[in-house]
Scaffold this motif. Structure first.
Motif, PDB file in Angstrom:
ATOM      1  N   VAL A  32       0.872  -1.167   0.000  1.00 11.21           N
ATOM      2  CA  VAL A  32       0.000   0.000   0.000  1.00 11.21           C
ATOM      3  C   VAL A  32       0.909   1.217   0.000  1.00 11.21           C
ATOM      4  N   SER A  33       0.695   2.133  -0.963  1.00 10.87           N
ATOM      5  CA  SER A  33       1.606   3.276  -1.073  1.00 10.87           C
ATOM      6  C   SER A  33       0.844   4.541  -1.434  1.00 10.87           C
ATOM      7  N   TYR A  34       1.489   5.662  -1.196  1.00 12.92           N
ATOM      8  CA  TYR A  34       0.910   6.951  -1.535  1.00 12.92           C
ATOM      9  C   TYR A  34       1.442   7.482  -2.865  1.00 12.92           C
ATOM     10  N   CYS A  35       2.384   6.785  -3.456  1.00 10.68           N
ATOM     11  CA  CYS A  35       2.913   7.187  -4.754  1.00 10.68           C
ATOM     12  C   CYS A  35       2.579   6.119  -5.785  1.00 10.68           C
ATOM     13  N   ASN A  36       2.954   6.354  -6.994  1.00 10.56           N
ATOM     14  CA  ASN A  36       2.702   5.421  -8.097  1.00 10.56           C
ATOM     15  C   ASN A  36       3.069   4.002  -7.664  1.00 10.56           C
ATOM     16  N   ALA A  37       2.188   3.053  -7.922  1.00  7.02           N
ATOM     17  CA  ALA A  37       2.374   1.677  -7.454  1.00  7.02           C
ATOM     18  C   ALA A  37       3.653   1.046  -7.997  1.00  7.02           C
ATOM     19  N   GLU A  38       3.997   1.293  -9.255  1.00 12.33           N
ATOM     20  CA  GLU A  38       5.208   0.712  -9.828  1.00 12.33           C
ATOM     21  C   GLU A  38       6.456   1.304  -9.183  1.00 12.33           C
ATOM     22  N   GLU A  39       6.456   2.618  -8.949  1.00  8.64           N
ATOM     23  CA  GLU A  39       7.578   3.259  -8.263  1.00  8.64           C
ATOM     24  C   GLU A  39       7.716   2.725  -6.848  1.00  8.64           C
ATOM     25  N   ALA A  40       6.593   2.562  -6.178  1.00  4.94           N
ATOM     26  CA  ALA A  40       6.610   2.100  -4.789  1.00  4.94           C
ATOM     27  C   ALA A  40       7.240   0.724  -4.673  1.00  4.94           C
ATOM     28  N   LEU A  41       6.952  -0.154  -5.614  1.00  2.00           N
ATOM     29  CA  LEU A  41       7.517  -1.502  -5.566  1.00  2.00           C
ATOM     30  C   LEU A  41       9.028  -1.467  -5.740  1.00  2.00           C
ATOM     31  N   ASP A  42       9.525  -0.641  -6.652  1.00  4.40           N
ATOM     32  CA  ASP A  42      10.971  -0.509  -6.826  1.00  4.40           C
ATOM     33  C   ASP A  42      11.629   0.062  -5.571  1.00  4.40           C
ATOM     34  N   MET A  43      10.997   1.082  -4.982  1.00  3.45           N
ATOM     35  CA  MET A  43      11.548   1.667  -3.750  1.00  3.45           C
ATOM     36  C   MET A  43      11.547   0.650  -2.618  1.00  3.45           C
ATOM     37  N   TYR A  44      10.476  -0.154  -2.539  1.00  9.83           N
ATOM     38  CA  TYR A  44      10.391  -1.168  -1.494  1.00  9.83           C
ATOM     39  C   TYR A  44      11.490  -2.209  -1.667  1.00  9.83           C
ATOM     40  N   ARG A  45      11.761  -2.619  -2.894  1.00  7.92           N
ATOM     41  CA  ARG A  45      12.831  -3.598  -3.137  1.00  7.92           C
ATOM     42  C   ARG A  45      14.181  -3.055  -2.675  1.00  7.92           C
ATOM     43  N   GLN A  46      14.446  -1.790  -3.001  1.00 13.58           N
ATOM     44  CA  GLN A  46      15.708  -1.178  -2.583  1.00 13.58           C
ATOM     45  C   GLN A  46      15.783  -1.078  -1.063  1.00 13.58           C
ATOM     46  N   ARG A  47      14.685  -0.661  -0.448  1.00 14.43           N
ATOM     47  CA  ARG A  47      14.660  -0.542   1.006  1.00 14.43           C
ATOM     48  C   ARG A  47      14.847  -1.900   1.658  1.00 14.43           C
ATOM     49  N   TRP A  48      14.256  -2.948   1.095  1.00 16.33           N
ATOM     50  CA  TRP A  48      14.389  -4.282   1.671  1.00 16.33           C
ATOM     51  C   TRP A  48      15.838  -4.752   1.620  1.00 16.33           C
ATOM     52  N   GLN A  49      16.565  -4.397   0.566  1.00  9.68           N
ATOM     53  CA  GLN A  49      17.989  -4.729   0.487  1.00  9.68           C
ATOM     54  C   GLN A  49      18.729  -4.100   1.667  1.00  9.68           C
ATOM     55  N   ILE A  50      18.402  -2.844   1.974  1.00 14.21           N
ATOM     56  CA  ILE A  50      19.055  -2.147   3.086  1.00 14.21           C
ATOM     57  C   ILE A  50      18.676  -2.797   4.414  1.00 14.21           C
ATOM     58  N   GLU A  51      17.398  -3.111   4.601  1.00 11.12           N
ATOM     59  CA  GLU A  51      16.961  -3.766   5.838  1.00 11.12           C
ATOM     60  C   GLU A  51      17.659  -5.113   6.028  1.00 11.12           C
ATOM     61  N   THR A  52      17.804  -5.858   4.951  1.00 15.30           N
ATOM     62  CA  THR A  52      18.488  -7.150   5.013  1.00 15.30           C
ATOM     63  C   THR A  52      19.948  -6.964   5.402  1.00 15.30           C
ATOM     64  N   MET A  53      20.584  -5.934   4.856  1.00 16.96           N
ATOM     65  CA  MET A  53      21.978  -5.650   5.204  1.00 16.96           C
ATOM     66  C   MET A  53      22.094  -5.312   6.690  1.00 16.96           C
ATOM     67  N   PHE A  54      21.226  -4.433   7.199  1.00 15.68           N
ATOM     68  CA  PHE A  54      21.271  -4.074   8.616  1.00 15.68           C
ATOM     69  C   PHE A  54      21.073  -5.295   9.503  1.00 15.68           C
ATOM     70  N   LYS A  55      20.149  -6.164   9.124  1.00 20.49           N
ATOM     71  CA  LYS A  55      19.919  -7.374   9.921  1.00 20.49           C
ATOM     72  C   LYS A  55      21.173  -8.242   9.939  1.00 20.49           C
ATOM     73  N   GLY A  56      21.818  -8.379   8.786  1.00 19.74           N
ATOM     74  CA  GLY A  56      23.045  -9.169   8.720  1.00 19.74           C
ATOM     75  C   GLY A  56      24.164  -8.570   9.557  1.00 19.74           C
ATOM     76  N   LEU A  57      24.270  -7.260   9.541  1.00 20.12           N
ATOM     77  CA  LEU A  57      25.330  -6.600  10.304  1.00 20.12           C
ATOM     78  C   LEU A  57      25.057  -6.621  11.798  1.00 20.12           C
ATOM     79  N   LYS A  58      23.777  -6.556  12.189  1.00 20.21           N
ATOM     80  CA  LYS A  58      23.447  -6.411  13.594  1.00 20.21           C
ATOM     81  C   LYS A  58      23.187  -7.734  14.311  1.00 20.21           C
TER      82      LYS A  58
END
Length: 102
Positions: free
Chosen positions: A38-64
């Motif tokens: 669920v997003s407030y911006c264009n659905a296709e843009e939101a999915l790309d942003m979510y994928r990038q953010r998930w990469q960062i979250e995964t990295m933080f989890k691995g580091l922490k």
């Protein structure tokens, strides 16, 4: 599995206008489950942003907490912490690339 569906138009969730999209993904056990975005911006843009953010979250989890445990370090001197972090980042990227290769 792996395909995304973007609903055209604006939908209201709890009275808020938003865009909806979804896909099927596999969970940790390999079972198929739905992922709804669920997003407030264009659905296709939101999915790309979510994928990038998930990469960062995964990295933080691995580091922490899932491998490198950098928070368990007792290093308090800034220069030493910078060196430790640099070495851990190199190791993390190496593990990531090996994982992609495998």
């Amino acid at each position: 599995l792996g395909e995304c569906k973007h609903l055209s138009g604006i939908y209201y969730v709890n009275g808020q206008p938003c865009y909806l999209s979804g896909s099927k993904i596999k969970d940790k056990e390999g079972k198929t489950e739905f992922q709804i975005l669920v997003s407030y911006c264009n659905a296709e843009e939101a999915l790309d942003m979510y994928r990038q953010r998930w990469q960062i979250e995964t990295m933080f989890k691995g580091l922490k907490s899932s491998g490198f445990n950098i928070e368990d370090s007792h290093v308090r001197i800034r220069e030493r912490m910078a060196n430790l972090f640099a070495i851990v980042m190199i190791a993390y990227v190496w593990c990531y690339l090996v994982g992609i290769y495998i």
